[in-house]
Motif scaffolding. Sequence first.
Motif, mmCIF file in Angstrom:
data_model
loop_
_atom_site.group_PDB
_atom_site.id
_atom_site.type_symbol
_atom_site.label_atom_id
_atom_site.label_comp_id
_atom_site.label_asym_id
_atom_site.label_seq_id
_atom_site.Cartn_x
_atom_site.Cartn_y
_atom_site.Cartn_z
ATOM 1 N N PHE A 1 0.105 13.205 -3.507
ATOM 2 C CA PHE A 1 -0.031 14.489 -3.739
ATOM 3 C C PHE A 1 0.092 15.025 -5.222
ATOM 4 O O PHE A 1 -0.334 15.765 -5.843
ATOM 5 C CB PHE A 1 0.938 15.645 -2.973
ATOM 6 C CG PHE A 1 2.191 15.027 -3.137
ATOM 7 C CD1 PHE A 1 2.956 15.186 -4.168
ATOM 8 C CD2 PHE A 1 2.864 14.482 -2.011
ATOM 9 C CE1 PHE A 1 4.434 14.958 -4.265
ATOM 10 C CE2 PHE A 1 4.278 13.941 -1.973
ATOM 11 C CZ PHE A 1 4.778 14.186 -3.126
ATOM 12 N N ALA A 2 0.734 13.830 -6.014
ATOM 13 C CA ALA A 2 0.813 14.037 -7.547
ATOM 14 C C ALA A 2 -0.431 13.136 -8.195
ATOM 15 O O ALA A 2 -1.194 12.492 -7.697
ATOM 16 C CB ALA A 2 2.056 13.180 -7.826
ATOM 17 N N ARG B 1 2.559 2.286 -13.633
ATOM 18 C CA ARG B 1 3.901 2.925 -13.582
ATOM 19 C C ARG B 1 5.055 1.990 -13.640
ATOM 20 O O ARG B 1 6.100 2.316 -14.141
ATOM 21 C CB ARG B 1 3.788 3.370 -12.091
ATOM 22 C CG ARG B 1 5.082 4.288 -11.919
ATOM 23 C CD ARG B 1 5.470 5.012 -10.298
ATOM 24 N NE ARG B 1 5.145 3.752 -9.577
ATOM 25 C CZ ARG B 1 4.871 3.896 -8.194
ATOM 26 N NH1 ARG B 1 4.971 4.990 -7.533
ATOM 27 N NH2 ARG B 1 4.959 2.734 -7.404
ATOM 28 N N MET C 1 12.125 4.522 -7.903
ATOM 29 C CA MET C 1 11.977 4.728 -9.298
ATOM 30 C C MET C 1 13.133 5.093 -9.892
ATOM 31 O O MET C 1 13.321 5.411 -11.166
ATOM 32 C CB MET C 1 10.770 6.113 -9.541
ATOM 33 C CG MET C 1 9.410 5.602 -9.132
ATOM 34 S SD MET C 1 8.734 4.463 -10.069
ATOM 35 C CE MET C 1 8.514 3.069 -8.460
ATOM 36 N N ASP D 1 1.435 12.122 -13.533
ATOM 37 C CA ASP D 1 2.971 12.119 -12.877
ATOM 38 C C ASP D 1 3.395 10.997 -12.211
ATOM 39 O O ASP D 1 4.465 10.657 -12.358
ATOM 40 C CB ASP D 1 2.790 13.471 -11.766
ATOM 41 C CG ASP D 1 3.010 14.803 -12.759
ATOM 42 O OD1 ASP D 1 3.049 14.764 -13.967
ATOM 43 O OD2 ASP D 1 2.926 15.575 -12.194
ATOM 44 N N LEU E 1 4.655 8.462 -14.886
ATOM 45 C CA LEU E 1 5.652 9.003 -15.689
ATOM 46 C C LEU E 1 6.838 8.923 -14.882
ATOM 47 O O LEU E 1 7.896 9.280 -15.354
ATOM 48 C CB LEU E 1 5.288 10.167 -16.610
ATOM 49 C CG LEU E 1 4.091 10.118 -17.489
ATOM 50 C CD1 LEU E 1 3.832 11.374 -18.084
ATOM 51 C CD2 LEU E 1 4.498 9.047 -18.733
ATOM 52 N N LEU E 2 6.851 9.041 -13.565
ATOM 53 C CA LEU E 2 7.948 9.299 -12.664
ATOM 54 C C LEU E 2 9.006 8.358 -13.165
ATOM 55 O O LEU E 2 10.311 9.016 -13.023
ATOM 56 C CB LEU E 2 7.495 9.179 -11.282
ATOM 57 C CG LEU E 2 8.564 9.365 -10.266
ATOM 58 C CD1 LEU E 2 9.049 10.686 -10.371
ATOM 59 C CD2 LEU E 2 8.156 9.262 -8.766
ATOM 60 N N PRO E 3 8.958 7.202 -13.193
ATOM 61 C CA PRO E 3 10.280 6.456 -13.626
ATOM 62 C C PRO E 3 11.074 6.894 -14.835
ATOM 63 O O PRO E 3 12.247 6.526 -14.898
ATOM 64 C CB PRO E 3 9.871 5.066 -13.773
ATOM 65 C CG PRO E 3 8.311 4.728 -13.647
ATOM 66 C CD PRO E 3 7.968 6.328 -13.068
ATOM 67 N N MET F 1 9.471 17.847 -14.317
ATOM 68 C CA MET F 1 8.494 17.211 -13.587
ATOM 69 C C MET F 1 8.756 17.095 -11.925
ATOM 70 O O MET F 1 7.831 17.262 -11.007
ATOM 71 C CB MET F 1 8.245 15.607 -13.884
ATOM 72 C CG MET F 1 7.271 14.765 -13.122
ATOM 73 S SD MET F 1 7.613 13.150 -13.512
ATOM 74 C CE MET F 1 6.728 12.786 -14.945
ATOM 75 N N GLN G 1 0.820 -1.121 0.012
ATOM 76 C CA GLN G 1 -0.198 -0.170 0.012
ATOM 77 C C GLN G 1 0.679 1.189 -0.005
ATOM 78 O O GLN G 1 1.956 1.290 -0.061
ATOM 79 C CB GLN G 1 -0.992 -0.120 1.256
ATOM 80 C CG GLN G 1 -2.197 0.461 0.915
ATOM 81 C CD GLN G 1 -3.035 0.438 2.156
ATOM 82 O OE1 GLN G 1 -3.014 -0.119 2.997
ATOM 83 N NE2 GLN G 1 -4.131 1.138 2.288
ATOM 84 N N PHE G 2 0.377 2.443 -0.015
ATOM 85 C CA PHE G 2 1.157 3.724 -0.025
ATOM 86 C C PHE G 2 2.216 3.677 -1.114
ATOM 87 O O PHE G 2 3.233 3.967 -1.062
ATOM 88 C CB PHE G 2 1.791 3.951 1.421
ATOM 89 C CG PHE G 2 0.762 3.878 2.517
ATOM 90 C CD1 PHE G 2 -0.099 4.898 2.669
ATOM 91 C CD2 PHE G 2 0.923 2.714 3.507
ATOM 92 C CE1 PHE G 2 -1.247 4.698 3.834
ATOM 93 C CE2 PHE G 2 -0.058 2.404 4.457
ATOM 94 C CZ PHE G 2 -1.076 3.309 4.559
ATOM 95 N N ASN G 3 1.683 3.227 -2.321
ATOM 96 C CA ASN G 3 2.588 3.106 -3.305
ATOM 97 C C ASN G 3 2.953 4.019 -4.194
ATOM 98 O O ASN G 3 4.009 3.799 -4.959
ATOM 99 C CB ASN G 3 1.878 2.009 -4.143
ATOM 100 C CG ASN G 3 2.821 0.838 -4.865
ATOM 101 O OD1 ASN G 3 3.879 1.269 -5.081
ATOM 102 N ND2 ASN G 3 2.044 0.004 -5.132
ATOM 103 N N LEU G 4 2.066 5.245 -4.020
ATOM 104 C CA LEU G 4 2.350 6.422 -5.107
ATOM 105 C C LEU G 4 2.557 7.477 -4.394
ATOM 106 O O LEU G 4 2.263 7.539 -3.006
ATOM 107 C CB LEU G 4 0.822 6.364 -5.682
ATOM 108 C CG LEU G 4 0.118 5.197 -6.474
ATOM 109 C CD1 LEU G 4 -1.160 5.558 -7.000
ATOM 110 C CD2 LEU G 4 1.171 4.759 -7.610
ATOM 111 N N LEU G 5 2.772 8.522 -4.881
ATOM 112 C CA LEU G 5 2.933 9.917 -4.373
ATOM 113 C C LEU G 5 1.647 10.514 -4.135
ATOM 114 O O LEU G 5 0.997 10.876 -5.250
ATOM 115 C CB LEU G 5 4.082 10.723 -5.137
ATOM 116 C CG LEU G 5 5.316 10.281 -5.263
ATOM 117 C CD1 LEU G 5 6.042 11.202 -6.353
ATOM 118 C CD2 LEU G 5 6.082 10.339 -3.944
ATOM 119 N N ARG H 1 11.552 9.683 -15.656
ATOM 120 C CA ARG H 1 12.357 10.702 -15.640
ATOM 121 C C ARG H 1 13.733 10.406 -15.162
ATOM 122 O O ARG H 1 14.536 11.164 -15.448
ATOM 123 C CB ARG H 1 11.629 11.624 -14.308
ATOM 124 C CG ARG H 1 12.556 12.706 -13.734
ATOM 125 C CD ARG H 1 12.562 13.846 -14.606
ATOM 126 N NE ARG H 1 13.709 14.536 -13.981
ATOM 127 C CZ ARG H 1 14.999 14.534 -13.835
ATOM 128 N NH1 ARG H 1 15.570 13.514 -14.282
ATOM 129 N NH2 ARG H 1 15.446 15.639 -13.409
#
Lengths: 233, 412
Positions: free
Chosen positions: A101-102, A162, B319, A106, A109-111, B1, A95-99, A113
Amino acid sequence: MPDTAKTLQLENVAYSWPGRASFDLQVADLTLASSETVLLLGESGSGKSTLLSLICGTIIAGSGRVSVAGTDIAALSAGQRDRFRAEQIGLIFQQFNLLPFASVQDNILLPLRFAPERRKRLSDPNAEAARLCHDLGLPDGVMSSKAGNLSVGQQQRVAAARALIGMPPLIIADEPTSSLDAATQATFLELLFAQSYAHGTTLLMVSHDARLSSQFDRVINMTDIAQTKRDAL
Amino acid sequence: MILRLAFASLIARALTVGMTILAIALSVALFLGVEKIRTGAKASFADTISGTDLIVGARSGSVQLLLYSVFRIGNATNNLTWETYQDIASHPDVDWIVPISLGDSHRQFRVMGTTPTFFERYKYRSGKSLVVNDGAIIDDLFDAVIGADVAATLGYSVSDPIVVAHGLASFTEHDDQPFRVSGILEKTGTPVDRTVIIGMRAIEAIHVDWQVQGQSTPADALRQMELEPQAVTAALVGVKGRLKVFGLQRFINEYTQEPLLAILPGVALQELWQIVSIAETALVGVSAMVVITALIGMMATIFSSLNERRREMAIFRAMGARPRVIVGLLVLEAIVMATLGALVGLELLYIGLTIGQPLIDSAFGLWLPIEPPTLREVWVLLVVILAGAIVSMVPALRAYRMSLADGMTVRI
C-alpha cells in the motif's frame, strides 16, 4: 577491538527452538569477509531461516557467538538489536517483500526511519533512492507508484534498493530470485552484484538453486557448516 | 513516515475500515442522540414553568397535579371550588393567582380557561413571557388565543372561527357558541403551543345551555350575564417573598373546607425525574452497550486482519522496527478509527437533528436545540476514543507476541 574485516562471524553457535516440535541448529564456524559475495545453499528444513534469524538478531543463540561488523549481537539488548539490524543489515526476502500500500519511495526509505546512522551517510535520501531505482533499471517516475502495482521483478528491484540504501555492511537475500523467471533472475542478480560491489557491501544470499554458484565469490552448503536435529513429535 | 504508512495501510483496507468506522459512528450518534433527547426533554420540562411559586389543585399526587396543570397530561381527579379559590386569592401572602380550567378540547388540542392575568404571569424558560405573534389577547367573551402549534397544525389565522368540544375525546361540540381566534402566540416550546386559551367566563358561557335540552342562549345575552365560575381545575400562585412559600403551602395543604394540594413546581419536577430516572438510566445503558459493541467489533476487525498482516509486520520488524512500534501502529489505527467514528457520529447526529428537529417538535412537542457539543458530549467522544485505544491493546499485544515469534520468517 572489533574485527571489521570480517563482516559476519559465527563461532560454535547452537540454537534450539522451544516447543514440542523442537529443532536444534549448530554452526561451528561461518565467516564472511568484507565485500565478499557468498551463496548459501540448502534444502528446505536445513535451518536456513533459523540461521538468518540468528544473524539478524531476532533470536539469540543459546551458546556461541554471532558477530556482525565486529559486534556481538548477544551483548545487545532487544531494542539495541532492532536498531543494530536496521543500521547494519539490508534484507531482501522472496516475494511479498514490500508494503504493497506504500509508495516505492516510502518502501525504500523505510529502514532509514529506524537507522539514524545509516541515514546520516546520505546527504539526500530521496535523491539516493531515485538513483538506486535508476541504477537497478526501474522506470522513471516509479518512486511515486504504489509498490503493489509493480511487477514481481520490479518489486524485487525495489527491495534491493531498500536493502542497499545507506550502504549497510551486510546484505542478506533470502531466495530473492525464486519467484522470478530465468531472464529476470539473471538481470536482477547482475544489478544486485553491481550495486554491492559499488558500495563494498558483503552479500549473503540464501538459495536452493546451485545453478547460481558460478556468480558468487564463494559457495557454502548448509550441510557443511551446520548440524541440525529435529525431535520426533 | 510511519503515520503516513499507517494511514496508507488503513486506506488499503478501506472497505472493512469504513464499515468499522460506520458502526462506531452510528453507535456514537445513537448514544449522543439519546443524550440530546434526554437532556432536551429534561430542559423542555424544566423550562415549561418559571416564576410560579405554587400550583394548587384538588388533593391527588404532586406529580399528577404538575402533569395535568402544566403539561396537560392526564386529568384532574377533582376541581377546587370558586369559593376556595377566592379564599386562597385573598390570603395575605398571595401576590398573584391565576385560575386554570381544563376539560374541553378543540380537535386534538386542550382548551384552557383562564384570566388575562395568565398572559402576564405565566413565565417559561427562566422568566420569558408569552408573546402574541399575531392579533391580540382575549378581549371579547368568545375570543380564543391559540398556541403556535395549534395555528400551524390546523392552519388557523386571526378571526377564524373555533368550535370547542365538550370533554377531551367527545363528538359533542359547543357549536352554538363558536369562538373567534383573536390572537396567535409565538412558539414557546411548551404545552402552551398546543393549547387553545379562552376566558374563565367563556368556560361558564359554553356550559350555560349544556344541561337544558334545546336551549340556546344568544351570544349577546351571554355577554351580559354574570358568569361567575363554579370551580377551577388548578391555580398558579405567586407568593410575596420566598420565605412565605412554605407557610402558604402548609395553609393550603391543611385547608379544612376541602382537600387541597399545593406543590412547588421544582420539587414536583424532581419527583418526576426520580420516577423516570430508571427508564432514563436503562436508555443510556442500552445506548452505551451499543457503543461498547461497536468497539468490540473494531477489536474483532483488527484481530481478523492480524493474520493477513503478519507479512506487513514482519517487514517492519526486518527493517528495524521494535515490537512496540507494531503495538503502536495497531493502537494508532484503532485511535484513528475511533476518532473518525466519533466525528462522523457527531456529524450524523447534527444531520439527524437538522432533519428531525421540526418533526420531533411537532410530534412530541420536544424542542431539541442544535448547539455546539456540550462539555459532556466532548467527554463522551474522548471516552469513546480512549476506549477504542484500550480495546485495541488486546489485538496489539497479540501482534506483539506474533512479531516476536515470527521474526522475519513469515511466508505467505
